[in-house]
Design an enzyme around this catalytic site. Structure first.
Site, short mmCIF file in Angstrom:
data_model
loop_
_atom_site.label_atom_id
_atom_site.label_comp_id
_atom_site.label_asym_id
_atom_site.label_seq_id
_atom_site.Cartn_x
_atom_site.Cartn_y
_atom_site.Cartn_z
N CYS A 89 1.65 34.42 -31.22
CA CYS A 89 3.07 34.49 -30.86
C CYS A 89 3.47 33.25 -30.06
CB CYS A 89 3.36 35.80 -30.12
SG CYS A 89 5.11 36.26 -30.09
N HIS A 196 0.65 40.22 -33.50
CA HIS A 196 -0.25 40.45 -32.37
C HIS A 196 -1.46 41.31 -32.76
CE1 HIS A 196 2.25 38.98 -28.93
NE2 HIS A 196 3.25 39.22 -29.78
N GLU A 198 -4.14 41.73 -31.13
CA GLU A 198 -4.71 42.36 -29.93
C GLU A 198 -4.05 43.70 -29.63
OE1 GLU A 198 -1.18 40.11 -28.23
OE2 GLU A 198 -2.60 39.91 -29.92
#
Length: 221
Positions: A89, A196, A198
């Site tokens: 990002c 994302h 994660e």
């Protein structure tokens, strides 16, 4: 492999990244402050991560100020020596501003911040991965010559697709050219992506597709 997660003023996904790598994937993680320069604890088998957020408040242009931070000078040197670098990002935006990756990330086509789950798939995979996005400037742009070069060198690592794996404009959340969600450099050691991963590594969140991303890009399972 050790991971260093850089923390900038305005980072808001640094702890998400630490949690995913350290607790969900069992990796060693060292947090790195933006004003420091020391990467002596890392070698080219390790990976430096630039997390999501709003580095320096995004007051100028996303990633434009972070690119000049002391730590980023060391990260650029690390990458040029062959060390692995992952930008997610805002981290992707910083990598483009630092010229470690080509292209730029522009304002979303709908001129709005978008926060939702999307689907993407790798160039060599038919599997559609559900990965969250949260950005206002995620529209990947480059001139046609650069785009053609990325395609020819297999540097496009992820494209937006629908749940069935079809790549079309309806599955493109931000207007990114050629549905590009992530790219790598020509040497294959620097990776940038807007979604994302994660945020999709924990069983508690009901989505483990992010683990596939880390395994594909960095060999972490």
């Amino acid at each position: 492999m050790k991971f260093g997660v850089v923390v900038f003023p305005g980072s808001n996904c640094d702890r998400d990244m630490q949690e995913a790598l350290q607790n969900d994937l069992g990796q060693e993680v060292i947090m790195l402050w933006h004003k420091d320069k020391d990467l002596s604890a890392f070698n080219t088998n390790d990976c430096i991560v630039l997390p999501g957020g709003f580095s320096y408040g995004d007051y100028l242009r996303c990633g434009a100020v972070a690119r000049f931070s002391p730590m980023m000078q060391s990260v650029i040197e690390f990458a040029n020596k062959g060390g692995k670098v992952l930008g997610v990002c805002n981290g992707f935006q910083i990598l483009c501003e630092a010229h470690l990756l080509p292209g730029v990330l522009l304002r979303n086509a709908n001129q709005q911040f978008i926060c939702k789950n999307v689907y993407l798939k790798g160039e060599d995979s038919s599997q559609a991965l559900k990965i969250p996005i949260a950005h206002g400037e995620g529209r990947f742009f480059a001139d046609e010559a650069t785009l053609d070069q990325l395609e020819a060198n297999n540097q496009v690592i992820y494209r937006y697709c629908d749940a069935g794996g079809s790549i079309d404009t309806k599955a493109n959340p931000n207007g990114a050219l050629r549905n590009i969600a992530g790219i790598r450099n020509a040497a294959g050691n620097v990776f940038g992506m807007m979604p994302h991963p994660e945020r999709a590594t924990s069983e508690a969140l009901g989505n483990l597709d992010g683990r596939t991303v880390f395994a594909s890009l960095l060999g972490v399972r």
